[in-house]
Structures are given as structure tokens and as C-alpha cells.
Design an enzyme around this catalytic site. Structure first.
Site, PDB file in Angstrom:
ATOM      1  N   HIS A   1      10.753-115.248  -1.714  1.00  0.00           N
ATOM      2  CA  HIS A   1       9.724-116.171  -1.220  1.00  0.00           C
ATOM      3  C   HIS A   1      10.279-116.977  -0.054  1.00  0.00           C
ATOM      4  O   HIS A   1      11.475-116.941   0.221  1.00  0.00           O
ATOM      5  CB  HIS A   1       9.190-117.078  -2.333  1.00  0.00           C
ATOM      6  CG  HIS A   1      10.086-118.191  -2.752  1.00  0.00           C
ATOM      7  ND1 HIS A   1      11.190-118.020  -3.561  1.00  0.00           N
ATOM      8  CD2 HIS A   1      10.035-119.518  -2.488  1.00  0.00           C
ATOM      9  CE1 HIS A   1      11.768-119.180  -3.782  1.00  0.00           C
ATOM     10  NE2 HIS A   1      11.091-120.108  -3.137  1.00  0.00           N
TER      11      HIS A   1
ATOM     12  N   TYR B   1      19.681-118.266   6.101  1.00  0.00           N
ATOM     13  CA  TYR B   1      18.274-117.986   6.392  1.00  0.00           C
ATOM     14  C   TYR B   1      17.442-119.256   6.335  1.00  0.00           C
ATOM     15  O   TYR B   1      16.464-119.356   5.594  1.00  0.00           O
ATOM     16  CB  TYR B   1      17.732-116.948   5.411  1.00  0.00           C
ATOM     17  CG  TYR B   1      18.677-115.791   5.195  1.00  0.00           C
ATOM     18  CD1 TYR B   1      19.031-114.958   6.252  1.00  0.00           C
ATOM     19  CD2 TYR B   1      19.242-115.549   3.947  1.00  0.00           C
ATOM     20  CE1 TYR B   1      19.907-113.899   6.064  1.00  0.00           C
ATOM     21  CE2 TYR B   1      20.114-114.489   3.756  1.00  0.00           C
ATOM     22  CZ  TYR B   1      20.441-113.684   4.816  1.00  0.00           C
ATOM     23  OH  TYR B   1      21.315-112.641   4.623  1.00  0.00           O
TER      24      TYR B   1
END
Length: 177
Positions: free
Chosen positions: A59, A147
Site C-alpha cells: 500500500h 521509498y
């Protein structure tokens, strides 16, 4: 058909949570370059500002500010999800509904969006996004999660390196404005 309504305010800032259908997958980090390319291409065609973004294996959370007079974040998510899925080989399990509609089975059909109401609401969501890799126990120090726009926030002085655990600068890829 549901009566689900989304808040749409032109030029506003929104918090989003977007999930993969398979919550045990690591597809988003495994295909991070494809995701980054897809977001970059979408921004070029349908501009928006990335205030914050973190990608976890299954997600992602982000804060976007849309251009003045524009409230169509749904189009942007449709383009991102479609373009990302289109460039992947079909390996996921698809339901009869997916097959009938010509859809992939990669993404959860919906996503969570929240209209940011004020500075405190913005700061809480901004922090929530950046804390997520620790919350989900992917890292002990935020600097170790590549990230995320956390690194950009450190470079611009929003956070110190030791906010929730610090370290050395790394490239993060979702730091462009």
C-alpha cells in the site's frame, strides 16, 4: 451501486491511501521503478504537487495538492493504477467480474481519500505518511526506508535526521515537487 461520495475541492490538498488487492504482496516496492515512472508520466499529463509520499510493499500513502481550479484526483488515480497494471504481466488471480470488465486484479477497487482541512490536519497526515515504515515494522529508522519523501523533508529542513530515528541521506524517488 453505493451512495459513496467523495469530497472535491478545486486546488485543495488531499491525503490518500491506496492498497493492492493482495495485501501480502510486495509488488509496489518490487516494481518501484515502474510505479515512479507511472507517477511521473501522470504528473506530466495531469499536474499535481506531491507534498509527501511513502510506498510500502502492498500500500501507499500520499498528500497531493491539486492545481487551482482542479479537483479531479480520481482521474489521476485511474491513470496511475491503469498504467501501472498495464505494464505488468498478468499473474494475479482475477475474478469473473474482473474478466467481464476487462480489469486487472492488482488494486483494491477503491482508495481512501481525505480532504485536508487546516495546517494541523496537514501536519498530522504528513507525519503519519513518513512514520508508516516504522509503524509497519519495515525499518527501525526512517532514513533506512528508501521509498519515501522523508529524505526530501530532511533536506528542506522540515524534519531532522533523528526524527523517529535518523541516519544518512538516501535517494527516495518520490521527492520531486
Amino acid at each position: 451501486m453505493s451512495n459513496y461520495r467523495r469530497a472535491r475541492v478545486p486546488g485543495a490538498t488531499y491525503f490518500f491511501t491506496v492498497n493492492l488487492r493482495d495485501r501480502s504482496s510486495d509488488l509496489l516496492v518490487r516494481e518501484i521503478d515502474l510505479l515512479r515512472d507511472t507517477v511521473r508520466a501522470t504528473k506530466a499529463r495531469h499536474p499535481f504537487h506531491i507534498d509527501a509520499w511513502v510506498v510500502l510493499p502492498e500500500h501507499m500513502h500520499c498528500l497531493w495538492t491539486l492545481p487551482e481550479g482542479d479537483s479531479n484526483y480520481a482521474l489521476r488515480w485511474k491513470v496511475i493504477k491503469f498504467a501501472f497494471a498495464k505494464r505488468l504481466p498478468i499473474k494475479e488471480r482475477r475474478t469473473n467480474t474482473h474478466l467481464q470488465r476487462g480489469e486487472r486484479g492488482i488494486w483494491q477497487r477503491r482508495y481512501w481519500e481525505h480532504l485536508i482541512r487546516d495546517d494541523l490536519d496537514y501536519q498530522r497526515h504528513f507525519d503519519y505518511i513518513h512514520f508508516n515504515p516504522i509503524k509497519h515494522r519495515h525499518v527501525q529508522r526512517l532514513v533506512d526506508w528508501p521509498y519515501s519523501s522523508f529524505h526530501r523533508a530532511v533536506r528542506t529542513g522540515i524534519y531532522s535526521w533523528n526524527w523517529c530515528g535518523g541516519g544518512e541521506l538516501q535517494d527516495e524517488g518520490f521527492g520531486e515537487g
